[in-house]
Design an enzyme around this catalytic site. Structure first.
Site, PDB file in Angstrom:
ATOM      1  N   CYS A   2      -0.142  -0.955   0.271  1.00  0.00           N
ATOM      2  CA  CYS A   2      -0.161   0.464  -0.385  1.00  0.00           C
ATOM      3  C   CYS A   2       1.200   0.813   0.318  1.00  0.00           C
ATOM      4  O   CYS A   2       1.876   1.307   0.730  1.00  0.00           O
ATOM      5  CB  CYS A   2      -1.271  -0.262   1.486  1.00  0.00           C
ATOM      6  SG  CYS A   2      -2.132  -1.359   1.345  1.00  0.00           S
ATOM      7  N   ARG A  27       3.903  -0.407  -4.931  1.00  0.00           N
ATOM      8  CA  ARG A  27       3.340  -0.945  -3.522  1.00  0.00           C
ATOM      9  C   ARG A  27       2.281  -1.835  -3.257  1.00  0.00           C
ATOM     10  O   ARG A  27       1.989  -2.508  -2.653  1.00  0.00           O
ATOM     11  CB  ARG A  27       3.645   0.247  -2.389  1.00  0.00           C
ATOM     12  CG  ARG A  27       5.502   1.104  -1.700  1.00  0.00           C
ATOM     13  CD  ARG A  27       4.869   2.712  -1.510  1.00  0.00           C
ATOM     14  NE  ARG A  27       4.464   1.912   0.090  1.00  0.00           N
ATOM     15  CZ  ARG A  27       5.340   1.281   0.592  1.00  0.00           C
ATOM     16  NH1 ARG A  27       6.813   1.701   0.292  1.00  0.00           N
ATOM     17  NH2 ARG A  27       5.381   1.588   2.218  1.00  0.00           N
ATOM     18  N   TRP A  73      -2.783  -2.674  -1.628  1.00  0.00           N
ATOM     19  CA  TRP A  73      -1.824  -4.158  -1.768  1.00  0.00           C
ATOM     20  C   TRP A  73      -3.010  -5.017  -0.705  1.00  0.00           C
ATOM     21  O   TRP A  73      -3.328  -5.059   0.373  1.00  0.00           O
ATOM     22  CB  TRP A  73      -0.979  -4.098  -1.470  1.00  0.00           C
ATOM     23  CG  TRP A  73      -0.397  -5.746  -1.644  1.00  0.00           C
ATOM     24  CD1 TRP A  73       0.308  -6.510  -2.886  1.00  0.00           C
ATOM     25  CD2 TRP A  73      -0.031  -6.769  -0.544  1.00  0.00           C
ATOM     26  NE1 TRP A  73      -0.019  -7.782  -3.167  1.00  0.00           N
ATOM     27  CE2 TRP A  73      -0.516  -8.170  -1.448  1.00  0.00           C
ATOM     28  CE3 TRP A  73      -0.826  -7.396   0.871  1.00  0.00           C
ATOM     29  CZ2 TRP A  73       0.192  -9.502  -0.845  1.00  0.00           C
ATOM     30  CZ3 TRP A  73       0.059  -7.757   1.192  1.00  0.00           C
ATOM     31  CH2 TRP A  73      -0.309  -9.517   0.642  1.00  0.00           C
ATOM     32  N   ASN A  99      -1.450   2.315   5.630  1.00  0.00           N
ATOM     33  CA  ASN A  99      -0.386   1.453   4.827  1.00  0.00           C
ATOM     34  C   ASN A  99       0.028   0.741   6.599  1.00  0.00           C
ATOM     35  O   ASN A  99       0.030   1.269   7.726  1.00  0.00           O
ATOM     36  CB  ASN A  99       0.249   1.748   4.318  1.00  0.00           C
ATOM     37  CG  ASN A  99       1.730   1.074   4.030  1.00  0.00           C
ATOM     38  OD1 ASN A  99       2.630   1.465   3.953  1.00  0.00           O
ATOM     39  ND2 ASN A  99       1.699  -0.168   4.014  1.00  0.00           N
ATOM     40  N   GLY A 100      -0.702  -0.918   6.937  1.00  0.00           N
ATOM     41  CA  GLY A 100      -0.785  -0.983   7.944  1.00  0.00           C
ATOM     42  C   GLY A 100      -1.343  -2.837   7.917  1.00  0.00           C
ATOM     43  O   GLY A 100      -1.849  -2.945   6.784  1.00  0.00           O
ATOM     44  N   GLU A 485      17.116 -18.252  -7.697  1.00  0.00           N
ATOM     45  CA  GLU A 485      16.627 -16.470  -8.005  1.00  0.00           C
ATOM     46  C   GLU A 485      16.410 -16.433  -9.574  1.00  0.00           C
ATOM     47  O   GLU A 485      15.659 -15.728  -9.220  1.00  0.00           O
ATOM     48  CB  GLU A 485      18.232 -15.378  -7.266  1.00  0.00           C
ATOM     49  CG  GLU A 485      17.569 -14.452  -8.333  1.00  0.00           C
ATOM     50  CD  GLU A 485      16.741 -13.322  -7.550  1.00  0.00           C
ATOM     51  OE1 GLU A 485      16.324 -13.978  -6.578  1.00  0.00           O
ATOM     52  OE2 GLU A 485      16.259 -12.135  -7.884  1.00  0.00           O
ATOM     53  N   LYS A 489      12.698 -15.235 -10.299  1.00  0.00           N
ATOM     54  CA  LYS A 489      11.766 -14.271 -10.874  1.00  0.00           C
ATOM     55  C   LYS A 489      10.719 -14.598 -11.928  1.00  0.00           C
ATOM     56  O   LYS A 489      10.295 -14.268 -12.726  1.00  0.00           O
ATOM     57  CB  LYS A 489      13.680 -13.902 -12.129  1.00  0.00           C
ATOM     58  CG  LYS A 489      14.295 -12.873 -11.339  1.00  0.00           C
ATOM     59  CD  LYS A 489      14.572 -11.548 -11.360  1.00  0.00           C
ATOM     60  CE  LYS A 489      13.065 -11.592  -9.886  1.00  0.00           C
ATOM     61  NZ  LYS A 489      14.149 -11.349  -8.733  1.00  0.00           N
ATOM     62  N   GLU A 492       7.550 -15.338 -10.272  1.00  0.00           N
ATOM     63  CA  GLU A 492       7.280 -13.975  -9.603  1.00  0.00           C
ATOM     64  C   GLU A 492       6.583 -12.908 -11.099  1.00  0.00           C
ATOM     65  O   GLU A 492       5.473 -12.416 -11.100  1.00  0.00           O
ATOM     66  CB  GLU A 492       7.738 -13.121  -9.442  1.00  0.00           C
ATOM     67  CG  GLU A 492       9.059 -13.525  -7.726  1.00  0.00           C
ATOM     68  CD  GLU A 492      10.352 -11.802  -7.444  1.00  0.00           C
ATOM     69  OE1 GLU A 492       9.195 -11.921  -6.887  1.00  0.00           O
ATOM     70  OE2 GLU A 492      10.514 -11.699  -8.341  1.00  0.00           O
ATOM     71  N   HIS A 508      17.550 -36.130  -6.215  1.00  0.00           N
ATOM     72  CA  HIS A 508      17.210 -36.739  -4.840  1.00  0.00           C
ATOM     73  C   HIS A 508      15.668 -35.977  -5.097  1.00  0.00           C
ATOM     74  O   HIS A 508      14.878 -36.727  -4.279  1.00  0.00           O
ATOM     75  CB  HIS A 508      17.384 -36.704  -3.371  1.00  0.00           C
ATOM     76  CG  HIS A 508      19.296 -36.227  -3.586  1.00  0.00           C
ATOM     77  ND1 HIS A 508      19.028 -38.123  -3.126  1.00  0.00           N
ATOM     78  CD2 HIS A 508      19.746 -35.770  -3.769  1.00  0.00           C
ATOM     79  CE1 HIS A 508      20.127 -38.454  -2.706  1.00  0.00           C
ATOM     80  NE2 HIS A 508      21.221 -37.375  -3.532  1.00  0.00           N
ATOM     81  N   LYS A 607       6.220  -4.308  -4.243  1.00  0.00           N
ATOM     82  CA  LYS A 607       7.838  -4.603  -3.442  1.00  0.00           C
ATOM     83  C   LYS A 607       8.000  -4.137  -2.389  1.00  0.00           C
ATOM     84  O   LYS A 607       9.137  -4.619  -2.235  1.00  0.00           O
ATOM     85  CB  LYS A 607       7.692  -2.737  -4.755  1.00  0.00           C
ATOM     86  CG  LYS A 607       9.085  -2.995  -4.823  1.00  0.00           C
ATOM     87  CD  LYS A 607       9.777  -2.716  -6.692  1.00  0.00           C
ATOM     88  CE  LYS A 607      11.417  -2.925  -6.051  1.00  0.00           C
ATOM     89  NZ  LYS A 607      11.891  -4.403  -5.922  1.00  0.00           N
TER      90      LYS A 607
HETATM   91  C1  G6P Z   1       9.180  -8.158  -2.118  1.00  0.00           C
HETATM   92  C2  G6P Z   1       9.718  -7.501  -2.942  1.00  0.00           C
HETATM   93  C3  G6P Z   1      10.933  -9.148  -3.880  1.00  0.00           C
HETATM   94  C4  G6P Z   1      12.058  -8.853  -2.669  1.00  0.00           C
HETATM   95  C5  G6P Z   1      11.786  -8.730  -1.516  1.00  0.00           C
HETATM   96  C6  G6P Z   1      12.361  -8.175   0.110  1.00  0.00           C
HETATM   97  O1  G6P Z   1       8.570  -9.466  -2.029  1.00  0.00           O
HETATM   98  O2  G6P Z   1       8.846  -8.387  -4.503  1.00  0.00           O
HETATM   99  O3  G6P Z   1      11.357  -8.138  -5.210  1.00  0.00           O
HETATM  100  O4  G6P Z   1      12.941  -9.310  -2.776  1.00  0.00           O
HETATM  101  O5  G6P Z   1      10.086  -8.590  -1.101  1.00  0.00           O
HETATM  102  O6  G6P Z   1      12.452  -7.111   0.112  1.00  0.00           O
HETATM  103  P1  G6P Z   1      13.773  -5.954   1.000  1.00  0.00           P
HETATM  104  O7  G6P Z   1      12.879  -4.701  -0.338  1.00  0.00           O
HETATM  105  O8  G6P Z   1      13.255  -6.426   1.630  1.00  0.00           O
HETATM  106  O9  G6P Z   1      14.567  -6.441  -0.159  1.00  0.00           O
END
Ligand code: G6P
Length: 612
Positions: A2, A27, A73, A99-100, A485, A489, A492, A508, A607
């Site tokens: 948010c 956000r 969000w 927000n929260g 990672e 990606k 996501e 395994h 994000k």
């Molecule tokens: C969310 C974002 C990711 C990020 C993660 C941790 O899931 O979509 O891209 O890696 O949060 O966020 P930070 O800001 O703590 O790196």
């Protein structure tokens, strides 16, 4: 999670709010809304992106020099016009954005219902605005007092801005656990979740701290008090953001722009901190604490998502280059399992946003137990940056695409420098190897550019595998976290189910999934385990899997067995992740575009995750 934005002053509020909400859309983007005050209180809310709100509100009454806005969000209550913020008090006098999460909202709601309040939405936020209304009504309080009184009853996290129709020359803001920045402009106050909506109006900002309440007035006066009503003298700081870095700059998506920025962002992470010619690396953040850090009993590395993957790489780096024991933890797991933390531990927090709720809370716990906290953060002035005892900013600039790319490589660059400096100080790294790694880091950006130049080939491969329902990513050693990672990606942004595995673990379990429809992306650049990775690839091929191998330049052997190869320049093994991750970023990007996905704003994600 948010984004909130607000304005009070001499200008029209609506354009400021809409532009601010677009900046904050990373956000959360399931619904958006604004409330504007011009004698009457006009509230417009719409499910969907900020653009949908703009299209809807555009024809309506939009005048007003005071306004609040929100991009959501969803936590409590599905995304809908009704559940969108701002929320309005029962008497129609107050409007609030939040927000929260208000954790005790059920209890508060029941108590308010007994007092005659009724609720229209499923949100925790509506309860909060009714709670403020009740406090205001019961004791005939001015809005700032009513907010303070109400917040003493609240358990949970919040950043809020409240507007009172009957007191139109004031806005009241408060925070606990969620960020809030106040911009002090010539023509009014700008309040927002971060500096991005503020920077083009003013560079003078105050970061609100937890349990602080700000009252800002149209006449330019403002004051900050704690929730216990103590006056706080604000510290005015300067915002250092550049607007151009928040625009797409000709790219179709922010993510693509951010992938291509990596030669520069990796260089920026090292600027002033490393000199290969003179043979030194030095993080200013460690200056006053070097003794404590290098004699730590162990490093505990905390992060979430992509930042956790950077932490996993750091574990290899600290152990190999600095000979220091390191443990990497998901912040969310660490905080809830009675971890053993002592004063001799150094806790390293990795966070792009500096606002991730789980990371923040885990750090608070470690701090309470006496550990020394070091932050590796991108967003300057963010909550985690301010909570830690010391730290280093990664200087990657605003990262707007929800899937993290340039922040990851900048984090890994910084962690590499940290490991090198500590290893050197401790005398555990051989001088010629130390110098070699400094030289490699120094020329890294040009190698990153070479990897980016393989884009067309990667795009072609993306076309070949875009319809796969699953994908497997394999890597060993430093490249195991890169496999994780790469899989993250893909999940996501393209919604393809993907898993990352240590290459040797494939047999395994995941090997059972391999057939002619399964793309297996293997990072095969490790010199130390080359033959073993070749065997792993043979095992995949024997089961008809489609092998895409990331290999070192000039590798002839792999190209004979893999279906596709992508070359990266030769580099010392501890630095490989900084190159090998880039083809994986591009592969996910192209697959997502081909599948028609919204790359920058994937469904259900946000994000900055400021809820637990
Ligand atoms: C969310 C974002 C990711 C990020 C993660 C941790 O899931 O979509 O891209 O890696 O949060 O966020 P930070 O800001 O703590 O790196």
């Amino acid at each position: 999670m948010c984004g909130i934005v607000a304005y009070i002053g001499k200008q029209e509020a609506f354009p400021i709010l809409i532009k601010g909400l677009k900046r904050l859309e990373y956000r959360g983007y399931d619904s958006a809304g604004v409330a504007l005050l011009n004698g009457t209180l006009n509230v417009y809310k719409k499910k969907g992106k900020v653009q949908a709100l703009f299209d809807y509100a555009n024809q309506k009454e939009l005048s007003g020099n005071t306004g609040i806005g929100h991009t959501r969000w969803a936590t409590h209550g599905k995304p809908s016009d009704l559940n969108a913020h701002p929320h309005i008090s029962g008497n129609g006098r107050l409007a609030l954005v939040h927000n929260g999460i208000i954790e005790n909202y059920c209890l508060l709601k029941k108590a308010l219902e007994k007092e005659g309040h009724s609720f229209k939405t499923e949100t925790d936020t509506e309860v909060l605005v009714h709670l403020i209304e009740e406090a205001q009504k019961r004791n005939n309080l001015p809005i700032e007092e009513a907010v303070r009184e109400a917040l003493t009853q609240v358990v949970g996290a919040y950043a809020i801005v409240v507007m009172d129709k009957q007191d139109p020359d004031k806005l009241v803001a408060a925070r606990k656990g969620s960020p809030l920045v106040i911009g002090i402009g010539e023509e009014g106050f700008f309040l927002a979740s971060d500096g991005t909506p503020i920077v083009e109006h003013t560079k003078k900002v105050v970061y609100l701290d937890d349990e602080q309440i700000a009252l800002v007035k149209r006449n330019g006066e403002y004051e900050i008090r704690t929730i216990r009503n103590e006056v706080y003298t604000p510290f005015v700081e300067e915002l250092t953001m550049e607007i151009s870095r928040m625009e797409k700059g000709g790219y179709d998506y922010f993510m693509l722009k951010e992938i291509h920025e990596q030669p520069a962002t990796i260089r920026d992470a090292m600027r002033g901190r490393l000199n290969a010619r003179e043979g030194w690396v030095r993080l200013g953040g460690m200056d006053d604490h070097l003794e404590k850090i290098k004699s730590a009993e162990r490093f505990i590395i905390l992060g979430c998502g992509t930042s956790w993957h950077a932490g996993l790489i750091a574990e290899y780096l600290f152990e190999e280059l600095a000979r220091m024991p390191a443990e990497v933890e998901y912040a969310s797991e660490f905080r809830y399992r009675h971890p053993v933390i002592t004063e001799r531990d150094v806790v390293i927090a990795i966070s792009q946003s500096g606002e991730t709720a789980d990371t923040y809370a885990a750090l608070e716990l470690a701090k309470k137990n006496g550990a020394f906290l070091y932050g590796i953060v991108n967003v300057v002035g963010s909550s985690i940056a301010r909570l830690t005892h010391a730290g280093s900013y990664i200087h990657a600039g605003p990262e707007i695409g929800v899937a993290s790319t340039k922040a990851f490589t900048a984090q890994v660059t910084l962690l590499t420098m940290m490991a090198l400096q500590i290893g050197h100080e401790r005398g555990v790294i051989q001088e010629d190897y130390f110098q070699k790694l400094l030289n490699e880091l120094n020329s890294l950006s040009s190698k990153v550019e070479k990897v980016l130049a393989t884009n067309d080939k990667i795009k072609y491969i993306a076309g070949e595998i875009q319809h796969a329902p699953n994908a497997l990513y394999l890597g060993r050693g430093y490249n195991f976290p890169v496999a994780l990672e790469g899989a993250l990606k893909l999940k996501e942004i393209s919604y393809i189910h993907a898993e990352g595995y240590p290459a040797a673990e494939m047999k395994h379990g995941p090997i059972a999934l391999i057939d002619e429809n399964m793309p297996v992306i293997v990072i095969a650049t490790n010199k130390s385990a080359y033959d073993k990775v070749v065997s792993n690839i043979m095992e995949v091929k024997a089961r008809k899997g489609i092998v895409i191998a990331i290999v070192q330049e000039g590798d002839q052997e792999m190209s004979k067995i893999a279906d596709y190869t992508i070359e990266i320049p030769e580099i010392e093994e501890p630095l490989t992740p900084l190159l090998s991750v880039i083809p994986l970023q591009l592969l996910s990007y192209h697959i997502a575009v081909l599948r028609g996905c919204n790359v920058d704003q994937p469904r259900n994600l946000a994000k900055s995750v400021t809820v637990e």
